[in-house]
Enzyme design. Structure first.
Site, PDB file in Angstrom:
ATOM      1  N   TRP A 128       0.475  -1.398  -8.095  1.00 57.38           N
ATOM      2  CA  TRP A 128       0.887  -1.246  -6.741  1.00 57.38           C
ATOM      3  C   TRP A 128       1.970  -0.313  -6.224  1.00 57.38           C
ATOM      4  O   TRP A 128       2.843  -0.468  -5.597  1.00 57.38           O
ATOM      5  CB  TRP A 128       1.649  -2.943  -6.481  1.00 57.38           C
ATOM      6  CG  TRP A 128       0.341  -3.642  -6.016  1.00 57.38           C
ATOM      7  CD1 TRP A 128      -0.335  -3.411  -4.789  1.00 57.38           C
ATOM      8  CD2 TRP A 128      -0.400  -4.324  -6.491  1.00 57.38           C
ATOM      9  NE1 TRP A 128      -1.140  -4.302  -4.358  1.00 57.38           N
ATOM     10  CE2 TRP A 128      -1.380  -5.053  -5.756  1.00 57.38           C
ATOM     11  CE3 TRP A 128      -0.386  -5.213  -7.775  1.00 57.38           C
ATOM     12  CZ2 TRP A 128      -2.459  -5.951  -6.083  1.00 57.38           C
ATOM     13  CZ3 TRP A 128      -1.312  -5.869  -8.391  1.00 57.38           C
ATOM     14  CH2 TRP A 128      -2.657  -6.394  -7.518  1.00 57.38           C
ATOM     15  N   HIS A 139       2.011  -5.066  -0.314  1.00 51.79           N
ATOM     16  CA  HIS A 139       0.744  -5.593   0.472  1.00 51.79           C
ATOM     17  C   HIS A 139       1.224  -6.750   1.398  1.00 51.79           C
ATOM     18  O   HIS A 139       2.194  -7.340   1.173  1.00 51.79           O
ATOM     19  CB  HIS A 139      -0.084  -5.978  -0.448  1.00 51.79           C
ATOM     20  CG  HIS A 139       0.289  -6.799  -1.693  1.00 51.79           C
ATOM     21  ND1 HIS A 139      -0.673  -7.051  -2.628  1.00 51.79           N
ATOM     22  CD2 HIS A 139       1.439  -7.083  -2.081  1.00 51.79           C
ATOM     23  CE1 HIS A 139       0.182  -7.713  -3.784  1.00 51.79           C
ATOM     24  NE2 HIS A 139       1.481  -8.139  -3.243  1.00 51.79           N
ATOM     25  N   ARG A 173       4.225   2.245  -0.394  1.00 48.72           N
ATOM     26  CA  ARG A 173       3.861   2.290  -1.678  1.00 48.72           C
ATOM     27  C   ARG A 173       4.211   3.793  -2.173  1.00 48.72           C
ATOM     28  O   ARG A 173       4.194   4.682  -1.038  1.00 48.72           O
ATOM     29  CB  ARG A 173       2.411   2.365  -2.037  1.00 48.72           C
ATOM     30  CG  ARG A 173       1.683   0.826  -2.029  1.00 48.72           C
ATOM     31  CD  ARG A 173       0.656   0.709  -2.429  1.00 48.72           C
ATOM     32  NE  ARG A 173      -0.045  -0.741  -2.072  1.00 48.72           N
ATOM     33  CZ  ARG A 173      -1.151  -1.236  -2.253  1.00 48.72           C
ATOM     34  NH1 ARG A 173      -2.084  -0.361  -2.839  1.00 48.72           N
ATOM     35  NH2 ARG A 173      -1.429  -2.344  -1.903  1.00 48.72           N
ATOM     36  N   GLN A 179      -2.130  -3.349   6.687  1.00 51.09           N
ATOM     37  CA  GLN A 179      -3.055  -4.023   6.088  1.00 51.09           C
ATOM     38  C   GLN A 179      -3.014  -5.417   6.969  1.00 51.09           C
ATOM     39  O   GLN A 179      -2.238  -5.469   7.977  1.00 51.09           O
ATOM     40  CB  GLN A 179      -2.485  -4.620   4.657  1.00 51.09           C
ATOM     41  CG  GLN A 179      -2.837  -3.540   3.591  1.00 51.09           C
ATOM     42  CD  GLN A 179      -2.491  -4.379   2.073  1.00 51.09           C
ATOM     43  OE1 GLN A 179      -2.031  -5.384   2.013  1.00 51.09           O
ATOM     44  NE2 GLN A 179      -3.060  -3.635   1.215  1.00 51.09           N
ATOM     45  N   VAL A 236      -6.709 -13.650  -7.238  1.00 50.85           N
ATOM     46  CA  VAL A 236      -7.924 -14.217  -6.735  1.00 50.85           C
ATOM     47  C   VAL A 236      -8.780 -14.660  -7.889  1.00 50.85           C
ATOM     48  O   VAL A 236      -8.737 -13.911  -8.758  1.00 50.85           O
ATOM     49  CB  VAL A 236      -8.839 -13.530  -5.602  1.00 50.85           C
ATOM     50  CG1 VAL A 236      -8.058 -14.029  -4.043  1.00 50.85           C
ATOM     51  CG2 VAL A 236      -8.681 -12.083  -5.786  1.00 50.85           C
ATOM     52  N   ALA A 295      -9.263 -15.490   0.357  1.00 42.88           N
ATOM     53  CA  ALA A 295      -8.286 -14.645   0.910  1.00 42.88           C
ATOM     54  C   ALA A 295      -8.879 -13.253   0.944  1.00 42.88           C
ATOM     55  O   ALA A 295      -9.808 -12.987   0.199  1.00 42.88           O
ATOM     56  CB  ALA A 295      -7.029 -14.625   0.043  1.00 42.88           C
TER      57      ALA A 295
HETATM   58  N1  DAH Z   1      -3.401  -7.230  -1.663  1.00 44.07           N
HETATM   59  C1  DAH Z   1      -4.417  -6.325  -2.162  1.00 44.07           C
HETATM   60  C2  DAH Z   1      -4.110  -4.858  -2.259  1.00 44.07           C
HETATM   61  O1  DAH Z   1      -3.121  -4.485  -1.378  1.00 44.07           O
HETATM   62  C3  DAH Z   1      -5.529  -6.540  -1.510  1.00 44.07           C
HETATM   63  C4  DAH Z   1      -6.166  -7.869  -1.606  1.00 44.07           C
HETATM   64  C5  DAH Z   1      -7.198  -8.085  -2.530  1.00 44.07           C
HETATM   65  C6  DAH Z   1      -5.647  -8.894  -0.754  1.00 44.07           C
HETATM   66  C7  DAH Z   1      -7.847  -9.271  -2.633  1.00 44.07           C
HETATM   67  C8  DAH Z   1      -6.316 -10.181  -1.095  1.00 44.07           C
HETATM   68  C9  DAH Z   1      -7.400 -10.387  -1.972  1.00 44.07           C
HETATM   69  O2  DAH Z   1      -5.835 -11.220  -0.242  1.00 44.07           O
HETATM   70  O3  DAH Z   1      -7.994 -11.610  -2.057  1.00 44.07           O
HETATM   71  O4  DAH Z   1      -4.450  -4.329  -3.100  1.00 44.07           O
END
Ligand code: DAH
Length: 344
Positions: free
Chosen positions: A162, A176, A202, A216, A258, A312
């Protein structure tokens, strides 16, 4: 008592004075106030008529008709002068004054919503029609909500993914919107469905597809028997709603919060799936990373993962806007160039 002749002379004198004064008025205001002096209750003409009761009826008739005639004449003089003065004043406005009334008005261009806001509102409408409520979280976040509570422990190599900016006080500009998941799980009554749009940050070198700040939209659906098929159904419908009918595919991906984790791709809109620079010759573009909420994420929030499940997702919202409007350079969305933004 004055003789009839004297009264008539007096009335004629009033007419003469009125004529002189009214005709020499310099503007409409002056004309009107002078006119009132000759016709109002306290006018000279009324004074003359005040004693009329002491004359014979024959005489009254003569005086009455004379005074009516004079009243009318004064009225005519007033009307003519007023017309003349109005014309002059109008003429003055058009020619003499510093304001040019003939210049066309300023063209106030009608503006419209920024494409990100327009698509965001569409998305919020769409999700709320499916029972999702919008929530927000802070842009300056603790590492706990940005990482730990999402099953990304300190020292775990996954944190490196990240490209985080760290602030001197230990906080981070969130990398995120997933941090809003962790916050909401802790405090919201179950079951729930939420979306959480917002800015993320980022440490990225800026180019056509990367910015250090971007938008996002996170989504989280928690209930007792949420399944992967719910995720597929809702996210496919989301793509259809936001981007129109597209060929889609899910493929496995890793995200610590996840299990299983997936990426939802659409066929590349730029090459129709044949392969091009934008889709890196794969024919597909990733639009919605997603997955089933990891049991550890539930545990961090004090929720029993045997009782509740959830799915999610976290879509790069700018990318959705780019795909929707066929924009091939992300920077366009943030440069504030109205000539360009006005086209969408
Ligand atoms: N937060 C992740 C990113 O910024 C993206 C993401 C992936 C969000 C899978 C989610 C998820 O809720 O289930 O790369």
């Amino acid at each position: 008592m004055n003789t009839i002749q004297e009264i008539i002379n007096e009335i004629d004198k009033i007419l003469e004075d009125a004529g002189n004064l009214l005709k020499s008025s310099e503007n409409v205001n002056e004309l009107e106030s002078r006119f009132r002096n000759f016709t109002g209750k306290k006018s000279k003409l009324n004074e003359v008529l005040h004693n009329i009761h002491s004359y014979s009826s024959e005489e009254k008739k003569i005086i009455g008709s004379k005074s009516n005639e004079v009243k009318n004449l004064i009225g005519n003089i007033y009307d003519a002068k007023k017309k003349e003065l109005s014309n002059v004043e109008h003429e003055k406005l058009l020619t003499g004054c510093p304001i040019d009334l003939t210049i066309p008005g300023k063209n106030i261009e009608k503006q419209h919503k920024h494409p990100i806001i327009a698509v965001l509102e569409e998305a919020v409408d769409f999700f709320s029609s499916m029972g999702f409520e919008m929530v927000e979280g802070p842009e300056i976040e603790t590492t706990h909500y940005n990482f730990d509570a999402l099953n990304i422990p300190a020292e775990h190599p996954a944190r490196d993914v990240w490209d985080t900016f760290y602030l001197l006080n230990g906080f981070v500009p969130r990398t995120h919107t997933s941090s809003v998941q962790a916050r909401t799980l802790e405090k919201k009554e179950l079951p729930f469905r939420i979306i959480a749009p917002g800015r993320c940050y980022r440490y990225e070198a800026v180019d056509a597809t990367h910015l250090f700040m971007f938008n996002q939209m996170e989504g989280l659906f928690v209930d007792k028997n949420v399944r992967l098929t719910d995720l597929k159904g809702i996210l496919e419908e989301t793509v259809k709603n936001l981007l129109g009918a597209r060929k889609t595919r899910f493929r496995p991906a890793f995200y610590p919060f996840v299990e299983p984790g997936l990426d939802l791709d659409i066929e590349c809109v730029f090459c129709g799936g044949r392969g091009c620079g934008i889709c890196k010759n794969t024919g597909w573009i990733e639009v919605i990373p997603c997955g089933m909420v990891h049991p550890n994420v539930f545990k961090y929030a004090g929720i029993d993962p045997n009782e509740y499940r959830g799915f999610a997702f976290g879509m790069g919202f700018d990318r959705i806007v780019m795909l929707k409007y066929n924009i091939n350079d992300l920077r366009i969305l943030y440069q504030g160039n109205l000539d360009i933004l006005g086209q969408f």
